[in-house]
Design an enzyme around this catalytic site. Sequence first.
Site, short mmCIF file in Angstrom:
data_model
loop_
_atom_site.label_atom_id
_atom_site.label_comp_id
_atom_site.label_asym_id
_atom_site.label_seq_id
_atom_site.Cartn_x
_atom_site.Cartn_y
_atom_site.Cartn_z
N SER A 14 4.58 -3.11 5.20
CA SER A 14 4.45 -3.30 6.37
C SER A 14 5.57 -5.11 6.80
O SER A 14 5.66 -5.59 7.38
CB SER A 14 3.64 -3.59 7.24
OG SER A 14 2.12 -3.93 6.94
N CYS A 59 -29.44 -10.47 -12.53
CA CYS A 59 -29.68 -11.75 -12.45
C CYS A 59 -30.14 -12.21 -11.18
O CYS A 59 -31.03 -12.48 -10.18
CB CYS A 59 -28.56 -13.14 -13.08
SG CYS A 59 -28.20 -12.93 -11.74
N ALA A 108 0.74 -0.66 -0.23
CA ALA A 108 0.14 -0.12 0.45
C ALA A 108 1.01 1.06 0.01
O ALA A 108 0.47 1.84 -0.27
CB ALA A 108 -1.50 -0.32 1.14
N GLN A 117 0.25 -5.96 -3.78
CA GLN A 117 -0.32 -6.44 -2.61
C GLN A 117 -1.44 -5.58 -3.24
O GLN A 117 -2.80 -5.75 -2.47
CB GLN A 117 -0.14 -6.31 -1.23
CG GLN A 117 1.27 -8.10 -0.83
CD GLN A 117 1.70 -7.31 0.71
OE1 GLN A 117 1.12 -7.64 1.88
NE2 GLN A 117 3.09 -6.46 0.40
N HIS A 172 -3.27 -9.57 -3.84
CA HIS A 172 -5.20 -9.32 -3.82
C HIS A 172 -6.50 -9.31 -4.41
O HIS A 172 -6.64 -8.55 -4.21
CB HIS A 172 -4.16 -8.48 -2.31
CG HIS A 172 -3.38 -9.04 -1.32
ND1 HIS A 172 -3.56 -8.28 0.13
CD2 HIS A 172 -3.51 -10.63 -0.90
CE1 HIS A 172 -2.42 -8.47 0.11
NE2 HIS A 172 -2.57 -10.63 0.46
N ILE A 230 -4.68 -3.36 -4.69
CA ILE A 230 -5.87 -4.02 -4.82
C ILE A 230 -6.50 -2.68 -6.77
O ILE A 230 -7.52 -2.01 -6.81
CB ILE A 230 -7.04 -4.07 -4.68
CG1 ILE A 230 -7.35 -3.30 -3.13
CG2 ILE A 230 -6.26 -5.45 -3.94
CD1 ILE A 230 -8.16 -3.25 -2.20
N CYS A 243 -20.26 -10.79 -10.52
CA CYS A 243 -22.04 -11.87 -10.01
C CYS A 243 -21.40 -12.96 -9.12
O CYS A 243 -21.26 -14.09 -10.12
CB CYS A 243 -22.96 -11.63 -10.39
SG CYS A 243 -24.69 -12.34 -9.83
N PHE A 282 -2.88 0.87 5.55
CA PHE A 282 -3.64 0.17 6.55
C PHE A 282 -3.31 0.53 7.83
O PHE A 282 -3.45 1.56 8.55
CB PHE A 282 -3.42 -0.67 6.58
CG PHE A 282 -4.52 -1.52 5.27
CD1 PHE A 282 -5.58 -0.98 5.01
CD2 PHE A 282 -4.79 -3.47 5.21
CE1 PHE A 282 -6.51 -1.43 4.32
CE2 PHE A 282 -5.61 -3.83 4.84
CZ PHE A 282 -6.58 -2.88 4.31
P1 CNA Z 1 0.50 -1.49 5.24
O1 CNA Z 1 0.63 -2.54 6.12
O2 CNA Z 1 -0.67 -0.84 5.54
O3 CNA Z 1 2.30 -0.76 5.51
C1 CNA Z 1 2.22 -0.08 4.56
C2 CNA Z 1 3.62 0.05 4.95
O4 CNA Z 1 4.41 0.86 3.79
C3 CNA Z 1 4.30 1.52 6.09
O5 CNA Z 1 5.06 0.63 6.62
C4 CNA Z 1 4.62 2.44 5.54
O6 CNA Z 1 5.49 2.43 6.38
C5 CNA Z 1 5.06 2.41 4.18
N1 CNA Z 1 4.96 3.72 3.81
C6 CNA Z 1 3.67 4.61 3.52
N2 CNA Z 1 3.89 5.18 2.80
C7 CNA Z 1 5.21 5.23 1.92
C8 CNA Z 1 5.86 6.53 0.85
N3 CNA Z 1 5.21 6.89 0.94
N4 CNA Z 1 7.39 5.64 1.71
C9 CNA Z 1 7.71 4.91 1.74
N5 CNA Z 1 7.16 3.68 2.71
C10 CNA Z 1 5.29 4.19 2.96
O7 CNA Z 1 -0.09 -1.58 3.80
P2 CNA Z 1 0.61 -3.83 3.25
O8 CNA Z 1 0.74 -3.75 1.75
O9 CNA Z 1 1.49 -4.11 3.77
O10 CNA Z 1 -0.46 -4.69 3.84
C11 CNA Z 1 -0.89 -5.16 3.25
C12 CNA Z 1 -2.76 -5.02 2.85
C13 CNA Z 1 -2.85 -3.34 2.17
C14 CNA Z 1 -3.26 -5.68 1.24
O11 CNA Z 1 -3.86 -7.23 1.40
C15 CNA Z 1 -4.13 -3.95 0.01
O12 CNA Z 1 -4.39 -4.96 -0.44
C16 CNA Z 1 -4.13 -3.56 1.24
N6 CNA Z 1 -4.65 -1.76 0.95
C17 CNA Z 1 -4.05 -1.59 -0.30
C18 CNA Z 1 -3.98 -0.47 -1.33
C19 CNA Z 1 -4.20 0.33 -2.27
O13 CNA Z 1 -4.16 -0.87 -3.60
N7 CNA Z 1 -3.42 1.63 -2.28
C20 CNA Z 1 -4.37 0.32 -0.14
C21 CNA Z 1 -4.45 0.06 1.60
C22 CNA Z 1 -4.22 -1.26 1.76
#
Ligand code: CNA
Length: 240
Positions: free
Chosen positions: A190, A151, A23, A102, A120, A104, A128, A34
């Site tokens: 994370s 439907c 994310a 990860q 994900h 979406i 549907c 998140f």
């Molecule tokens: P997470 O757990 O929210 O971690 C995000 C990490 O990114 C954190 O550790 C932050 O420190 C780091 N971070 C945030 N912004 C920056 C930046 N600009 N530069 C450097 N580091 C940064 O998200 P994960 O992806 O680890 O968790 C997995 C989940 C979050 C998945 O199932 C996703 O589907 C889900 N998610 C997706 C989205 C999206 O599609 N954009 C948005 C929110 C959550």
Amino acid sequence: MSNLETLSNWVTESKNIVFFGGAGVSTESGIKDFRSVDGLYNQKFEYPPETIISHSFFLRNQSYFYRFYREKMLPLGHEPNITHKVLAKWEAEGKLSAVVTQNIDGLHQKAGSKRVYELHGSVLRNYCMDCGKFYPAEYVKNADDVPRCTCGGVIKPDVVLYEESLNESVVRKSVEAIANADMLIVAGTSLTVYPAAWLIRYYQGNRLVLINRDATPFDGDADLVLHQSLGEVFSHLSKL
Ligand code: CNA
């Protein structure tokens, strides 16, 4: 030599980079993650977000699920940022073989990336549950309550909810790409969501780079760690 210089040298020398992201890759496009301090998990809801976006909750309380999903998880109208764009350019140049994400939100594809493995799923695809008919995200966004098919069936986003398993073919292709990479860049995640986080264990080389604002449980396993913003790092890399 600074970590950023080492990273730049490795990128220049590598021919088969794989990027594994989360994310944090899209926060600079305006989509909240998140687990950052201002992320979704630090806001207050009636139920914990992990509960709301679980399979059993979806089946039990579709109305509530969709209210949350539409408001918090359906990011439409956002644009790719420098990180998405540089990755797409590397792929076009034959330097990067795949993006495993990860996320979406579909922003890698919007930036021009072709080989994107969405662990994900994607909010852009919706089906549907009865007849399988496809619906775009706008349909789900604009529905009054629970989006329904012509439907009568309930439409479900092609997003992997908690308690659901990952798509086997996507996992297989991701593992293959990671296992064959000469450099693995893990960024904006994370690394606390499983089984996705385990996939980086398949990397066999000696250029495992972790770029994340906050520390992760895998920092000790990486060959290079940058606790920086992705925009900063990829602006630098865009000049290579
Ligand atoms: P997470 O757990 O929210 O971690 C995000 C990490 O990114 C954190 O550790 C932050 O420190 C780091 N971070 C945030 N912004 C920056 C930046 N600009 N530069 C450097 N580091 C940064 O998200 P994960 O992806 O680890 O968790 C997995 C989940 C979050 C998945 O199932 C996703 O589907 C889900 N998610 C997706 C989205 C999206 O599609 N954009 C948005 C929110 C959550």
